[in-house]
Design a protein around this motif. Structure first.
Motif, PDB file in Angstrom:
ATOM      1  N   ILE A 212       8.242  -3.564  12.101  1.00  0.00           N
ATOM      2  CA  ILE A 212       7.573  -2.498  11.349  1.00  0.00           C
ATOM      3  C   ILE A 212       7.528  -2.935   9.888  1.00  0.00           C
ATOM      4  N   GLY A 213       6.370  -3.319   9.429  1.00  0.00           N
ATOM      5  CA  GLY A 213       6.271  -3.793   8.047  1.00  0.00           C
ATOM      6  C   GLY A 213       4.871  -4.285   7.756  1.00  0.00           C
ATOM      7  N   VAL A 214       4.715  -4.896   6.600  1.00  0.00           N
ATOM      8  CA  VAL A 214       3.381  -5.321   6.160  1.00  0.00           C
ATOM      9  C   VAL A 214       2.813  -6.435   7.040  1.00  0.00           C
ATOM     10  N   HIS A 215       3.685  -7.174   7.733  1.00  0.00           N
ATOM     11  CA  HIS A 215       3.215  -8.260   8.581  1.00  0.00           C
ATOM     12  C   HIS A 215       3.169  -7.863  10.062  1.00  0.00           C
ATOM     13  N   ALA A 216       3.292  -6.581  10.341  1.00  0.00           N
ATOM     14  CA  ALA A 216       3.285  -6.111  11.729  1.00  0.00           C
ATOM     15  C   ALA A 216       2.003  -6.544  12.434  1.00  0.00           C
ATOM     16  N   HIS A 217       2.157  -7.112  13.619  1.00  0.00           N
ATOM     17  CA  HIS A 217       1.006  -7.590  14.384  1.00  0.00           C
ATOM     18  C   HIS A 217       0.064  -6.443  14.728  1.00  0.00           C
ATOM     19  N   MET A 218       0.634  -5.283  15.029  1.00  0.00           N
ATOM     20  CA  MET A 218      -0.191  -4.121  15.370  1.00  0.00           C
ATOM     21  C   MET A 218      -1.100  -3.717  14.215  1.00  0.00           C
ATOM     22  N   LEU A 219      -0.626  -3.955  13.003  1.00  0.00           N
ATOM     23  CA  LEU A 219      -1.410  -3.607  11.815  1.00  0.00           C
ATOM     24  C   LEU A 219      -2.513  -4.624  11.589  1.00  0.00           C
ATOM     25  N   SER A 220      -2.184  -5.893  11.696  1.00  0.00           N
ATOM     26  CA  SER A 220      -3.173  -6.949  11.443  1.00  0.00           C
ATOM     27  C   SER A 220      -4.277  -6.965  12.494  1.00  0.00           C
TER      28      SER A 220
END
Length: 336
Positions: A212-220
């Motif tokens: 859970i963070g800026v590099h989260a795969h779900m976000l990218s």
């Protein structure tokens, strides 16, 4: 690569990796220059014609394996030397994961294998040698329709089917429904019910772990939005497995996104052989959260990640000892 070059590349790679010949010796056997042989072997590797497994583990890795396995009472922990830098040691994890899965398939340990999502699980297929197992079934454990192809779980099991000849089943639904009401409608569809039933009957589960963070795969990959991830983080989440977001104690947090996940329930696979393959600079907290849930029976990770996890274990132990020492001193003073 042209057909003739592909054949030569395969022959050169075979002589090199299996035969143990030097490039000079291969050049003489094939009547080619050493430069040509070097190029052919490189092309064979890039084309996926070569799959290399290294048996045995470095002593430092064994020590890390033992400590992690003992701390969480795992059936096994596999730690491989980290060979690639960056946030995600993809080659290291993929090679180790492929080695494990290849062994499972060769030994015939499971006929129905449930597969999660993520870049690591997708990369594993590239390192998996071809092994014909038409009697095996791969089934996705979560909705396979995503906004971004890079996150598509269907592609993972589809490629596994191509490499092994196994049957492939995917969930014809989004990973996250737009609402809980939409999820209920989807779960009522017969096609989805059948896949869920097969997923629950799997004899082995292979999953990834999300941070859970800026590099989260779900976000990218736009599987989730920044707002959704912010909400689960505010609820205390530090990691994700199969679409469920967990706090550092391994508990599913109270967040709407958890309720909208179209994926097998964690309670449906608890107590079964669940193997996590995960690592990277952003992953220690997430991995530890999933381990705390006691869902995982085995962990495959890289050395750098394992060191970070063990450092946190040791730091926690020292903090606990310091607190206990202070409490004992306080009790002693209170009796004076």
């Amino acid at each position: 690569m042209a057909g003739n070059d592909r054949g030569l590349a395969a022959r050169a790679a075979w002589l090199s990796f299996i035969g143990g010949y030097t490039q000079e010796e291969i050049a003489q056997r094939l009547g080619l220059s050493r430069v040509k042989i070097n190029r052919l072997i490189a092309e064979a590797t890039e084309a996926g014609l070569v799959r290399v497994f290294v048996e045995g583990t470095a002593a430092e890795c064994v020590a890390l394996e033992d400590q992690i396995a003992a701390h969480w009472k795992l059936d096994f922990c596999s730690v491989s030397p980290t060979v690639d830098g960056g946030l995600l040691p993809l080659r290291t994890l993929a090679a180790a994961g492929a080695h494990y899965l290849h062994g499972v398939l060769e030994r015939g340990e499971a006929k129905v294998i449930g597969v999660g999502h993520g870049r690591t699980l997708d990369e594993i297929v590239k390192y998996l040698p071809r092994v014909e197992r038409p009697d095996v079934k791969f089934v996705s454990l979560l909705g396979s329709l995503t906004r971004h192809a890079a996150a598509n779980p269907f592609d993972v099991i589809h490629r596994l089917s191509e490499v092994t000849g196994a049957e492939c089943y995917f969930m014809p639904a989004p990973f996250f429904a737009d609402s809980f009401a939409d999820k209920k409608v989807l779960l009522g569809q017969k096609g989805l019910k059948d896949v869920f039933a097969l997923a629950k009957a799997a004899e082995l589960y292979i999953v990834g772990i999300g941070e859970i963070g800026v590099h989260a795969h779900m976000l990218s990959t736009r599987t989730t939005t920044e707002k959704e991830l912010r909400e689960v983080k505010q609820a205390g989440a530090v990691g994700e497995v199969l679409g469920r977001f967990l706090d550092k104690e391994g508990r599913v947090v109270a967040a709407e996104l958890n309720d909208r996940a179209v994926a097998i329930k964690l309670e449906d696979i608890k107590g079964k052989p669940v193997i996590a393959i995960a690592g990277g600079a952003d992953k220690p907290l997430a991995i530890m959260a999933v381990l705390e849930s006691r869902l995982i029976k085995g962990l495959i990770t890289d050395e750098d990640t394992a060191k970070a996890i063990v450092d946190r274990i040791n730091a926690g132990s020292k903090a606990g000892e310091t607190k206990k020492s202070k409490q004992n001193r306080w009790r002693g003073e209170s009796h004076v």
